[in-house]
Write a protein that holds these residues in place. Structure first.
Motif, mmCIF file in Angstrom:
data_model
loop_
_atom_site.group_PDB
_atom_site.id
_atom_site.type_symbol
_atom_site.label_atom_id
_atom_site.label_comp_id
_atom_site.label_asym_id
_atom_site.label_seq_id
_atom_site.Cartn_x
_atom_site.Cartn_y
_atom_site.Cartn_z
ATOM 1 N N TYR A 36 0.823 -1.206 0.000
ATOM 2 C CA TYR A 36 0.000 0.000 0.000
ATOM 3 C C TYR A 36 0.856 1.255 0.000
ATOM 4 O O TYR A 36 2.011 1.236 0.412
ATOM 5 N N LEU A 37 0.222 2.354 -0.437
ATOM 6 C CA LEU A 37 0.784 3.699 -0.321
ATOM 7 C C LEU A 37 -0.245 4.574 0.389
ATOM 8 O O LEU A 37 -1.444 4.293 0.340
ATOM 9 N N PRO A 38 0.195 5.669 1.027
ATOM 10 C CA PRO A 38 -0.754 6.579 1.680
ATOM 11 C C PRO A 38 -1.700 7.226 0.667
ATOM 12 O O PRO A 38 -1.294 7.541 -0.457
ATOM 13 N N ASN A 39 -2.966 7.416 1.061
ATOM 14 C CA ASN A 39 -3.964 8.048 0.189
ATOM 15 C C ASN A 39 -3.489 9.385 -0.355
ATOM 16 O O ASN A 39 -3.855 9.782 -1.458
ATOM 17 N N LYS A 40 -2.682 10.079 0.419
ATOM 18 C CA LYS A 40 -2.179 11.397 0.021
ATOM 19 C C LYS A 40 -1.430 11.348 -1.316
ATOM 20 O O LYS A 40 -1.414 12.316 -2.068
ATOM 21 N N LEU A 41 -0.835 10.188 -1.637
ATOM 22 C CA LEU A 41 -0.068 10.046 -2.873
ATOM 23 C C LEU A 41 -0.918 9.613 -4.061
ATOM 24 O O LEU A 41 -0.441 9.602 -5.197
ATOM 25 N N LYS A 42 -2.177 9.241 -3.812
ATOM 26 C CA LYS A 42 -3.041 8.742 -4.886
ATOM 27 C C LYS A 42 -3.385 9.874 -5.846
ATOM 28 O O LYS A 42 -3.878 10.918 -5.434
ATOM 29 N N PRO A 43 -3.144 9.662 -7.139
ATOM 30 C CA PRO A 43 -3.472 10.710 -8.114
ATOM 31 C C PRO A 43 -4.981 10.950 -8.148
ATOM 32 O O PRO A 43 -5.765 10.022 -8.002
#
Length: 193
Positions: A104-111
């Motif tokens: 996973y990655l943090p939502n903040k990084l989601k385009p």
């Protein structure tokens, strides 16, 4: 570095708290180890991941997201995989513990989605209607597996799973929230018997 500190570094947040699934989005699954120095091969489930700049990932270890700094990532677009080197994962033994784990990655990084972008994962909450059986119910869960998505509905007090693909989906009404499907003959019978 403590996991909370890494979370704060990766997300840019000031307050201390553990990363949760709700705070993040899935980018893939570790498929296998590669070589003897801790390299991992990951199935990339998130389109255009190579356009996101990240230096840490979170791995789902028994429901808890554990942070790892990324030393390097090499994308293999021809087969939707990436080769990862993670900080402190320098042996095949350490790498083996991460195999078959979701990443996973943090939502903040989601385009941000552009208007008109729609994926199969966006069918969550839609009502599934089969061409032969009629209304099946609301899609309550969508699982993203390598190569396909699986939808879950509760039909006649049973949990029914079916793939979401071009053969099964006949039409999608985004305004009404309805997806028309043609399930393979006998699929519902498996669940209802």
């Amino acid at each position: 570095m403590k996991s909370t500190s890494l979370f704060l570094f990766a997300t840019g947040q000031q307050e201390e708290k553990d990363m949760t699934i709700e705070d993040s989005f899935k980018i893939g699954t570790v498929l296998k180890t590669k070589g003897l120095k801790g390299e991992l091969q990951m199935y990339v489930a998130f389109e255009d991941l190579d356009m996101i700049d990240f230096n840490a990932i979170f791995v789902d270890m028994a429901g808890k997201l554990v942070p790892y700094f990324v030393e390097s990532v090499k994308y293999q677009s021809h087969n939707n995989t990436a080769n990862l080197f993670l900080e402190d994962i320098d042996t095949i033994e350490k790498a083996s513990r991460l195999v078959k784990k979701d990443v996973y990655l943090p939502n903040k990084l989601k385009p941000k989605k552009k208007k008109g972008d729609f994926t199969l994962a966006d069918l969550l909450g839609f009502t599934a209607v089969d061409e032969n059986e009629g209304e099946l119910g609301e899609i309550t869960h969508i699982q993203e597996l390598p190569q396909q998505f699986i939808a879950t509905v509760h039909y006649k007090n049973c949990e029914v799973l079916f793939p979401l693909n071009e053969e099964i989906i006949k039409s999608i009404d985004v305004v009404k929230g309805i997806v028309l499907v043609d399930l393979p003959e006998g699929l519902l019978d498996i669940y209802l018997e």
